[in-house]
Design a protein around this motif. Structure first.
Motif, PDB file in Angstrom:
ATOM      1  N   ALA A  28      41.969  42.968  38.411  1.00  0.00           N
ATOM      2  CA  ALA A  28      42.073  42.039  37.142  1.00  0.00           C
ATOM      3  C   ALA A  28      41.090  42.136  36.077  1.00  0.00           C
ATOM      4  O   ALA A  28      40.050  42.558  36.280  1.00  0.00           O
ATOM      5  CB  ALA A  28      42.430  40.641  37.484  1.00  0.00           C
ATOM      6  N   GLU A  29      41.394  41.626  34.760  1.00  0.00           N
ATOM      7  CA  GLU A  29      40.693  42.112  33.829  1.00  0.00           C
ATOM      8  C   GLU A  29      39.135  41.212  34.005  1.00  0.00           C
ATOM      9  O   GLU A  29      39.346  40.005  34.305  1.00  0.00           O
ATOM     10  CB  GLU A  29      41.102  41.523  32.624  1.00  0.00           C
ATOM     11  CG  GLU A  29      40.507  41.955  31.280  1.00  0.00           C
ATOM     12  CD  GLU A  29      41.045  41.713  29.884  1.00  0.00           C
ATOM     13  OE1 GLU A  29      40.419  41.864  28.778  1.00  0.00           O
ATOM     14  OE2 GLU A  29      42.148  41.359  30.140  1.00  0.00           O
ATOM     15  N   GLY A  30      37.916  41.488  33.936  1.00  0.00           N
ATOM     16  CA  GLY A  30      37.079  40.752  34.201  1.00  0.00           C
ATOM     17  C   GLY A  30      36.209  40.893  35.600  1.00  0.00           C
ATOM     18  O   GLY A  30      35.380  40.182  35.867  1.00  0.00           O
ATOM     19  N   GLU A  31      37.082  41.347  36.511  1.00  0.00           N
ATOM     20  CA  GLU A  31      36.559  41.194  37.781  1.00  0.00           C
ATOM     21  C   GLU A  31      35.416  42.145  38.193  1.00  0.00           C
ATOM     22  O   GLU A  31      35.275  43.346  37.450  1.00  0.00           O
ATOM     23  CB  GLU A  31      37.801  41.736  38.925  1.00  0.00           C
ATOM     24  CG  GLU A  31      38.486  40.312  39.349  1.00  0.00           C
ATOM     25  CD  GLU A  31      39.496  40.840  40.550  1.00  0.00           C
ATOM     26  OE1 GLU A  31      39.165  40.447  41.612  1.00  0.00           O
ATOM     27  OE2 GLU A  31      40.191  41.897  40.467  1.00  0.00           O
ATOM     28  N   PHE A  32      34.830  41.903  39.018  1.00  0.00           N
ATOM     29  CA  PHE A  32      33.702  42.808  39.743  1.00  0.00           C
ATOM     30  C   PHE A  32      34.086  43.242  41.181  1.00  0.00           C
ATOM     31  O   PHE A  32      34.100  42.329  42.057  1.00  0.00           O
ATOM     32  CB  PHE A  32      32.388  42.107  39.763  1.00  0.00           C
ATOM     33  CG  PHE A  32      30.996  43.114  39.954  1.00  0.00           C
ATOM     34  CD1 PHE A  32      31.079  44.038  41.078  1.00  0.00           C
ATOM     35  CD2 PHE A  32      30.041  43.095  39.235  1.00  0.00           C
ATOM     36  CE1 PHE A  32      30.093  44.896  41.216  1.00  0.00           C
ATOM     37  CE2 PHE A  32      29.006  43.889  39.454  1.00  0.00           C
ATOM     38  CZ  PHE A  32      29.210  44.992  40.157  1.00  0.00           C
ATOM     39  N   VAL A  33      34.835  44.329  41.341  1.00  0.00           N
ATOM     40  CA  VAL A  33      35.290  44.614  42.580  1.00  0.00           C
ATOM     41  C   VAL A  33      34.436  45.735  43.230  1.00  0.00           C
ATOM     42  O   VAL A  33      34.151  46.809  42.465  1.00  0.00           O
ATOM     43  CB  VAL A  33      36.793  45.179  42.374  1.00  0.00           C
ATOM     44  CG1 VAL A  33      37.354  45.967  43.610  1.00  0.00           C
ATOM     45  CG2 VAL A  33      37.793  44.247  42.135  1.00  0.00           C
ATOM     46  N   VAL A  34      34.150  45.584  44.365  1.00  0.00           N
ATOM     47  CA  VAL A  34      33.074  46.432  45.368  1.00  0.00           C
ATOM     48  C   VAL A  34      33.937  47.291  46.391  1.00  0.00           C
ATOM     49  O   VAL A  34      34.817  46.731  47.135  1.00  0.00           O
ATOM     50  CB  VAL A  34      31.893  45.775  46.000  1.00  0.00           C
ATOM     51  CG1 VAL A  34      30.994  46.786  46.855  1.00  0.00           C
ATOM     52  CG2 VAL A  34      31.206  45.167  44.952  1.00  0.00           C
ATOM     53  N   LEU A  35      33.752  48.470  46.148  1.00  0.00           N
ATOM     54  CA  LEU A  35      34.498  49.343  47.151  1.00  0.00           C
ATOM     55  C   LEU A  35      33.325  49.728  48.160  1.00  0.00           C
ATOM     56  O   LEU A  35      32.496  50.320  47.976  1.00  0.00           O
ATOM     57  CB  LEU A  35      34.999  50.645  46.765  1.00  0.00           C
ATOM     58  CG  LEU A  35      36.049  50.534  45.620  1.00  0.00           C
ATOM     59  CD1 LEU A  35      36.363  51.853  45.214  1.00  0.00           C
ATOM     60  CD2 LEU A  35      37.278  49.827  45.774  1.00  0.00           C
ATOM     61  N   VAL A  36      33.482  49.152  49.436  1.00  0.00           N
ATOM     62  CA  VAL A  36      32.497  49.404  50.693  1.00  0.00           C
ATOM     63  C   VAL A  36      33.099  50.040  51.732  1.00  0.00           C
ATOM     64  O   VAL A  36      34.387  49.698  52.254  1.00  0.00           O
ATOM     65  CB  VAL A  36      32.115  48.129  50.795  1.00  0.00           C
ATOM     66  CG1 VAL A  36      32.839  46.996  51.369  1.00  0.00           C
ATOM     67  CG2 VAL A  36      30.664  48.089  51.713  1.00  0.00           C
ATOM     68  N   GLY A  37      32.209  50.696  52.393  1.00  0.00           N
ATOM     69  CA  GLY A  37      32.712  51.448  53.472  1.00  0.00           C
ATOM     70  C   GLY A  37      31.714  52.477  54.010  1.00  0.00           C
ATOM     71  O   GLY A  37      30.719  52.785  53.458  1.00  0.00           O
ATOM     72  N   PRO A  38      31.738  53.022  55.234  1.00  0.00           N
ATOM     73  CA  PRO A  38      30.709  53.966  55.673  1.00  0.00           C
ATOM     74  C   PRO A  38      30.709  55.453  54.863  1.00  0.00           C
ATOM     75  O   PRO A  38      31.858  55.532  54.120  1.00  0.00           O
ATOM     76  CB  PRO A  38      31.180  54.337  57.257  1.00  0.00           C
ATOM     77  CG  PRO A  38      32.640  53.697  57.300  1.00  0.00           C
ATOM     78  CD  PRO A  38      32.901  52.899  56.259  1.00  0.00           C
ATOM     79  N   SER A  39      29.895  56.153  55.145  1.00  0.00           N
ATOM     80  CA  SER A  39      29.998  57.367  54.318  1.00  0.00           C
ATOM     81  C   SER A  39      30.999  58.197  54.704  1.00  0.00           C
ATOM     82  O   SER A  39      31.246  58.112  55.911  1.00  0.00           O
ATOM     83  CB  SER A  39      28.563  58.015  54.655  1.00  0.00           C
ATOM     84  OG  SER A  39      27.265  57.316  54.055  1.00  0.00           O
TER      85      SER A  39
END
Length: 368
Positions: A28-39
């Protein structure tokens, strides 16, 4: 309003096989989305596909209703901050910030005003005349952020931008980025393998493993209700403890048999677990408990206890982490900073079964 949509994104490389598998995501507009996971889980590849630096094998990227297929990276109205700062070492901070605007033939007066405004946001006003090669790591990182901000893009992409900083500076820069997001109200996608970074920064997390999305949700929702054993083990420091157990009935009560010790379950949770035990091989189940839910007995709550063998202790000032064994299965417990428990002892520890998690021993999906 949905700003970014990833539809059925897959990516294969000839020498590595399939890296991404049917990635679907809406931001969504204005979101701070973090993609997280192992290398190696594919999170940076997702960012590069969004930025136009990689072409997906299948699927599409849609930004503000516009399909980006065939649109070059420079025409995508995005700014990307990399792990290495990608500054021009012979240029001053001012020239590094102004470079993209000069290439776009922006009028000089407008360049000066936007550099001044960006420098004020990031506290760079006193550094504008210094060459970037003379700056500290934190200062260089702020200049790299400034190069992204000054373009006023529709979308910010961050590819592990803090991984080259020392621990203390990473904490400071995390706070800087959170404040920056609030100030700009911009849409941001942030890639990291650091689960503490992910939990503290993201308004939503996208947990990835082996090229697939495992779970999407707010940090607290995923922490409290992990969808499978991988997510449960990846988020949380120290990691969740896992024990092999068996569901048993005793005098109209549902209990868990952990080794040769019995553990009573809360009535409602016990009934639900018993109802699902028909799908469990020989009623075997994986019990998950976070370290903060294995504690010293005491307090108002009367919690069931199990006997543990204490291996060693890690005093951390505000708490003590105890590395223990339960029926030969290793685990970690959080204890009070001045605990009387000592290494190489056998102790009875309270287990909060209201906070327990259960996973299928074969599929590793969460039960209940």
């Amino acid at each position: 309003m949905t700003q970014l949509i990833l539809e059925q994104i897959s990516k294969s490389f000839p020498d590595q096989g399939q890296i991404l598998k049917e990635i679907n995501l809406e931001v969504a507009e204005g979101e701070f989305v973090v993609l997280v996971g192992p290398s190696g889980c594919g999170k940076s590849t997702i960012l590069r596909i969004i930025a136009g630096l990689e072409t997906p094998s299948s699927g599409q990227v849609i930004l503000a209703g516009r399909n980006l297929a065939g649109v070059s990276a420079r025409e995508r109205d995005m700014a990307m901050v990399f792990q290495n700062y990608a500054l021009y070492p012979h240029m001053t901070v001012f020239d590094n910030l102004a470079f993209a605007l000069k290439m776009a033939r922006t009028p000089r007066a407008q360049i000066r005003e936007r550099v001044r405004h960006t420098a004020a946001i990031l506290g760079l006003e006193d550094l504008l005349k210094r060459r970037s090669k003379s700056l500290s790591g934190g200062q260089q990182q702020r200049v790299a952020l400034g190069r992204a901000i000054i373009r006023e893009p529709a979308l910010f992409l961050f590819d592990e931008p803090l991984s080259n900083l020392d621990a203390k500076l990473r904490v400071a820069m995390r706070a800087e980025l959170i404040r920056l997001h609030r100030r700009l109200a911009a849409t941001m996608l942030y890639v990291t393998h650091d689960q503490v970074e992910a939990m503290s920064m993201g308004s939503r997390l996208v947990v990835l493993n082996q090229g697939r999305i495992q779970q999407i949700g707010t940090p607290l929702a995923i922490y409290d209700r992990p969808g499978n054993r991988f997510v449960a083990s990846f988020l949380g420091s120290p990691a969740m403890n896992f024990f092999q157990a068996r569901v048993v009935e005793q005098d109209n009560r549902v209990e868990l048999l952990v080794g040769d010790q019995r553990l009573a379950l809360p009535a409602a949770k016990g009934r639900r677990l018993l109802a699902s035990s028909g799908n469990l091989p020989e009623r075997q189940v994986t019990l998950g408990l976070r370290p903060e839910h294995i504690t010293e007995p005491g307090g108002a709550a009367r919690l069931p206890c199990l006997e543990f063998k204490v291996d060693f202790l890690e005093p951390l000032g505000n708490e003590v982490l105890a590395s223990c064994l339960l029926d030969g299965q290793p685990c970690t417990s959080r204890l009070a900073p001045h605990t009387a428990i000592r290494a190489d002892s056998r102790v009875s520890l309270a287990v909060d079964m209201n906070q327990a998690h259960f996973f299928h021993p074969q599929t590793e999906e969460a039960l209940l």
